[in-house]
Design an enzyme around this catalytic site. Structure first.
Site: not given
Length: 455
Positions: A27, A29-31, A48, A145, A148, A203, A221
């Site tokens: 969705g 967030v994934g994209a 990292a 993370e 919330v 939205g 949360k």
């Protein structure tokens, strides 16, 4: 986790194998995670200590255009199978839902020795203790993370920045949909239903907004934050939860005239009951917030959390509580933490800062003895004697009235609004007054009680 990366190509920058992820849910967030990992690849690798690479992805509709190129990644029709892939170190779950495929994937990932990163607050609120215990047993990381407050690092702030403190109180605005609705009602004078429709069109609210507007999302949360802040086992079922659907434009106007705005506030506090028994008080409910309180200036779909530590004092975490960019940022921040710890084992630290077996089973703290001021709104029949009946019930329950307001003409059904602000009083006294008024023909509908947020 280094064993799982032995067959991965080494990074020319660091000489270390990449952190390889499988991503379930494509969705917004994934994209957004894919865009972020691709756009900031070099920066992420430097921070990292190794690159972060997407190995496999999965979603319900393979053919949907998501605005990102998925051709470089393996596709899994069955997302739960991603946990068994040899080219995956971390499973990222962005599907949602407290049970079903998301939970199956989370369990499979941990059992196959994969770290788990999730933005799924419902799953953590309902199953977080069991998942964290299994992750500890397997020696893998579980991080959430993004579950919330979107991109706000409030979990990291509690786990790390405030780790030396005894948290005395935690409260804030945890749902951007409700905050957008309330602040828009405040700015425009429009009623709840009209603004909700606008939020859905933009939205900010789902087609079925129940989880948001009835406070359930914020309660998920809050229960997660409480576990980390107070070292307590998650107890979502004990969160006293009230939503905003009964708030009228007239309530917003009354609050404004008194020097307040209305916000949906989640509050958690270690609190002894009248008999001294320690417990944990958790509540999500609309509050009147004084104009001079910092939460009164949090508008639109924004989140803000205040943490009061016994040595740190008051800490404020504020920012975007949702959206593809902020939430993806939180997901990738978790991945960076895991990547940094691959050589030290630090990535397998405790999900809730304390081993699950060390978390306290804190009893729900009762609310009746809690002192505070309250706003009580009545819809009443427009006839003589109504105010006398209300004030008599308040007197008999021991509730002292600071102000009583009756404004406006009767509506089409003959009801008018009467609003009372109390002096500081135990919540049990307000409840007693309303019990005395139950069944009164003078009342039209159920009274609305909102606490006034203290400093």
């Amino acid at each position: 986790m280094t064993d799982t990366a032995d067959n991965a190509a080494l990074s020319p920058q660091s000489g270390k194998p990449p952190l390889r992820i499988a991503l379930a849910g494509l969705g917004t967030v994934g994209a957004g995670v894919i865009r972020l990992v691709e756009a900031n690849a070099d920066l992420i690798a430097r921070r990292a200590g190794r690159p972060i690479k997407v190995s496999a992805v999965s979603a319900r509709d393979r053919g949907k255009d998501r605005g990102v190129d998925l051709s470089p990644y393996a596709w899994e029709d069955d997302m739960t199978a991603m946990a068994a892939r040899d080219d995956v170190d971390v499973v990222v779950e962005l599907v949602g839902g407290s049970d079903g495929p998301a939970l199956v994937l989370a369990r499979n990932a941990i059992r196959h020795g994969k770290a788990l990163v999730t933005a799924n607050k419902a799953m953590i609120a309902h199953h977080g203790m069991a998942l964290a215990k299994e992750a500890e047993a397997q020696g893998v990381a579980m991080r959430f993370e993004a579950a919330v407050a979107g991109g706000i690092p409030v979990i990291k702030g509690l786990r790390e920045g405030a780790a030396a403190n005894r948290v005395e109180r935690l409260y804030g605005i945890l749902n951007g949909t409700c905050n957008y609705i309330l602040s828009t009602m405040e700015d425009t004078g429009r009623d709840f239903a009209e603004v909700l429709s606008e939020a859905q069109a933009k939205g900010y609210a789902e087609a079925d907004p129940t989880f948001d507007i009835e406070g359930i999302d914020a309660a998920h949360k809050l229960s997660i934050l409480s576990a980390i802040a107070f070292g307590a086992k998650i107890d979502f079922g004990s969160v006293d939860t009230q939503g905003i659907s009964r708030i009228l434009a007239a309530d917003i106007a009354q609050a404004d005239s008194l020097g307040y705005c209305i916000r949906l506030i989640g509050t958690a506090e270690a609190d002894a009951g009248p008999d001294g028994t320690p417990g944990l008080f958790q509540r999500v409910a609309p509050h009147l917030v004084p104009f001079d309180n910092l939460l009164a200036h949090v508008d639109g779909p924004t989140n803000a959390v205040v943490v009061e530590g016994n040595f740190s004092g008051r800490l404020l975490f504020q920012g975007a509580g949702a959206g593809d960019g902020p939430t993806a940022s939180a997901v990738v921040a978790d991945l960076i933490d895991i990547a940094r710890g691959m050589d030290t084992g630090f990535e397998a630290d405790m999900a809730f800062s304390i081993p699950v077996d060390g978390l306290e089973d804190m009893a729900p703290a009762p609310a009746g003895h809690r002192l505070g001021r309250a706003y009580i709104r009545f819809l009443v029949a427009d006839r003589p004697g109504v105010l006398a009946e209300i004030t008599a019930a308040m007197r008999d329950a021991g509730v002292s009235i600071e102000s009583l307001i009756q404004k406006g003409q009767a509506s089409k059904d003959g009801a008018v609004i009467v609003a009372i602000v109390t002096h500081e009083v135990p919540e049990a006294a307000v409840a007693k007054a309303l019990t005395l008024l139950e069944g009164s023909p003078s009342l039209v509908g159920q009274p609305l009680v909102m606490q006034i947020l203290g400093a």
